[in-house]
Design an enzyme around this catalytic site. Structure first.
Site, PDB file in Angstrom:
ATOM      1  N   THR A 126       0.835  -1.183   0.000  1.00  0.00           N
ATOM      2  CA  THR A 126       0.000   0.000   0.000  1.00  0.00           C
ATOM      3  C   THR A 126       0.875   1.239   0.000  1.00  0.00           C
ATOM      4  OG1 THR A 126      -1.561   1.362   1.280  1.00  0.00           O
ATOM      5  CG2 THR A 126      -0.252  -0.224   2.518  1.00  0.00           C
ATOM      6  N   ASP A 128      -0.068   3.900   1.039  1.00  0.00           N
ATOM      7  CA  ASP A 128      -0.496   4.678   2.208  1.00  0.00           C
ATOM      8  C   ASP A 128       0.364   4.426   3.444  1.00  0.00           C
ATOM      9  OD1 ASP A 128      -2.613   5.485   0.568  1.00  0.00           O
ATOM     10  OD2 ASP A 128      -3.887   3.842   1.271  1.00  0.00           O
ATOM     11  N   ARG A 266      -4.968  28.062  -5.722  1.00  0.00           N
ATOM     12  CA  ARG A 266      -5.237  27.014  -6.688  1.00  0.00           C
ATOM     13  C   ARG A 266      -4.997  25.649  -6.040  1.00  0.00           C
ATOM     14  NH1 ARG A 266      -7.117  30.754  -8.793  1.00  0.00           N
ATOM     15  NH2 ARG A 266      -6.758  31.624 -10.894  1.00  0.00           N
TER      16      ARG A 266
END
Length: 342
Positions: A126, A128, A266
């Site tokens: 993963t 993550d 932005r």
């Protein structure tokens, strides 16, 4: 033995290096035979396999993605799903064991199938970095490097226009990618799921940086929850395992920051670019070591266990320990980074 290998869930750099490490050691040292399941658990459920010999894995360690394909198929759903049907498929194909390479969802499915009697070994995957049983997961280092490079580019355009730039990164319910890439890129604010942060505090950090003549950079993890909300922003429904598909928080924050500070703002969502491309050297080495260690688990009959990194050593942990809890960013790590904010 005849061993089947699958890659399931989201793709990430390093998957092919795991496959190569497992196949090379399995053939060279133990004389095993390998096949690959196409598209993760879908290949297991539908008995869809391809041969995996030395020829098929030549030169793949440096390639991103996975040569086997992947999906988010739940192996317990559909008419061909479930432990009994999968066991029948494996018997028909002459497959003795499975090496399942994947993250939390993949390993949870592997645990259920192991409890039902199947012989499965897990490899953690993963970007993550959220599995508590391993210090690092492969793909994470590459994702951080990609995110850092993108933020370096965002800062140059932000400085040209004196804008605040918001960079949204992956991570699901943890902030590891945001923390590491944000610190590396010199972010003026890092927003992660583990920390409730008010818009007022975010605006103060942005103003402080802008007042010093800087173009503020705000890094936000996709699972970040502002202090007035209860759940992370999800605009794309649920995946096959019933988990929300996160994303879009950066686009929500940008107009709020601009409205509170008057600074043109932005947002950029890095998204799947973090999972693409070639793996870093660190991820190639870690992936290869994990693939080789997975073969050791198969040979030793360590079913229902996952290979993991502890310090610099590869160890073997149970699926229960592997998926028992998320590895979140500790408070002291965030406090360390927060000194640099504003």
């Amino acid at each position: 033995m005849r061993i089947g290998i699958l890659t399931s869930g989201g793709d990430c750099p390093g998957l092919n290096a795991v496959i190569r490490g497992a196949v090379v050691k399995g053939i060279a040292i133990h004389g095993h035979e390998f096949v690959g399941f196409r598209d993760g658990w879908r290949g297991v459920v539908q008995a869809d396999v391809v041969p995996l010999g030395r020829k098929e894995i030549q030169g793949i360690a440096k390639q991103g993605g996975t040569i086997l394909g992947t999906s988010r198929t739940n192996p317990f759903e559909g008419e061909n799903g479930g432990a009994a049907a999968i066991t029948a498929n494996l018997d028909r194909l002459g497959i003795d064991a499975i090496i399942a390479i994947g993250g939390e969802g993949t390993l949870a499915a592997a645990r259920r199938l192991t409890d039902a009697g199947l012989k499965i070994v897990g490899v953690p995957k993963t970007v993550d970095n959220d599995l508590s049983a391993t210090d690092y997961t492969f793909g994470f280092d590459t994702a951080v490097q990609i995110a850092t490079d993108a933020m370096d580019r965002l800062r140059t355009t932000g400085e040209s226009h004196s804008r605040c730039m918001v960079a949204e990164v992956m991570g699901r319910h943890v902030g590891w990618i945001a923390l590491h890439s944000g610190m590396a890129a010199g972010a003026h604010a890092i927003l992660i799921p583990e920390q409730k942060t008010s818009m007022a505090q975010i605006a103060d950090w942005v103003r402080s940086a802008h007042d010093r003549g800087r173009a503020p950079l705000v890094v936000v993890a996709e699972g970040f929850v502002p202090d007035q909300e209860d759940d992370p922003h999800s605009e794309r429904g649920l995946d096959a395992f019933g988990r929300p598909r996160l994303g879009g928080i950066g686009e929500r924050l940008a107009p709020l920051i601009e409205g509170m500070t008057g600074i043109e703002t932005r947002a950029t969502t890095l998204g799947h670019i973090q999972r693409g491309g070639t793996p870093t050297s660190y991820d190639r080495v870690l992936s290869t070591r994990l693939g080789m260690a997975a073969i050791d688990s198969v040979v030793e009959g360590r079913w229902g266990r996952m290979v993991a990194l502890r310090g610099t050593d590869i160890v073997h942990v149970s699926f229960a320990d592997a998926i028992g809890e998320l590895k979140t960013v500790p408070q002291e790590r965030y406090d360390e980074a927060a000194i640099l904010f504003g």
